[in-house]
Design a protein around this motif. Structure first.
Motif, short mmCIF file in Angstrom:
data_model
loop_
_atom_site.label_atom_id
_atom_site.label_comp_id
_atom_site.label_asym_id
_atom_site.label_seq_id
_atom_site.Cartn_x
_atom_site.Cartn_y
_atom_site.Cartn_z
N ALA A 155 2.83 11.97 -2.41
CA ALA A 155 3.48 11.86 -3.72
C ALA A 155 2.95 10.61 -4.39
O ALA A 155 3.11 9.50 -3.86
N ARG A 156 2.28 10.80 -5.52
CA ARG A 156 1.69 9.67 -6.25
C ARG A 156 0.74 8.85 -5.38
O ARG A 156 0.72 7.63 -5.42
N GLY A 157 0.03 9.52 -4.51
CA GLY A 157 -0.95 8.86 -3.67
C GLY A 157 -0.39 8.16 -2.44
O GLY A 157 -1.12 7.51 -1.71
N ARG A 158 0.91 8.28 -2.20
CA ARG A 158 1.54 7.68 -1.02
C ARG A 158 2.32 8.74 -0.27
O ARG A 158 2.69 9.76 -0.82
N LEU B 290 5.44 10.52 1.23
CA LEU B 290 6.80 10.64 0.73
C LEU B 290 7.79 9.79 1.54
O LEU B 290 8.70 9.18 0.97
N LEU C 113 7.77 6.30 0.28
CA LEU C 113 8.42 6.17 -1.02
C LEU C 113 9.94 6.22 -0.91
O LEU C 113 10.64 5.53 -1.65
#
Length: 70
Positions: free
Chosen positions: A50-53, A55, A58
Motif C-alpha cells: 500500500a503506497r509502496g509499503r 500494509l 502502515l
C-alpha cells in the motif's frame, strides 16, 4: 459449636457469593510491562503493498494507539 469450613473446603456452588472477593493481581507489581503489540511481532509482513509499503507497517502505529488507549 461448629467451625465454618474455609472456602477451599466448601463445594463450588456454596462459594459463588464470595468468588470475586479478595485482592489479587494477574501480574506481580514488579513484573516488567509487556509491549502492547506482540501480535504484530509474530505476524510479520502482510505481503499487501500500500503506497509502496507493507500494509502491516502502515497499520502498526494505529494498532499501538488502540491497544494503549484506556
Amino acid at each position: 459449636m461448629t467451625t465454618r469450613p474455609t472456602a477451599s473446603d466448601r463445594p463450588l456452588d456454596q462459594c459463588l457469593d464470595a468468588f470475586w472477593q479478595g485482592e489479587f493481581a494477574l501480574r506481580p507489581p514488579d513484573a516488567p510491562a509487556e509491549r502492547p503489540d506482540p501480535a504484530l511481532d509474530h505476524l510479520g509482513p502482510s505481503g499487501i503493498p500500500a503506497r509502496g509499503r507493507d500494509l502491516a507497517d502502515l497499520l502498526a502505529p494505529d494498532y499501538r494507539r488502540l491497544v494503549e488507549a484506556d
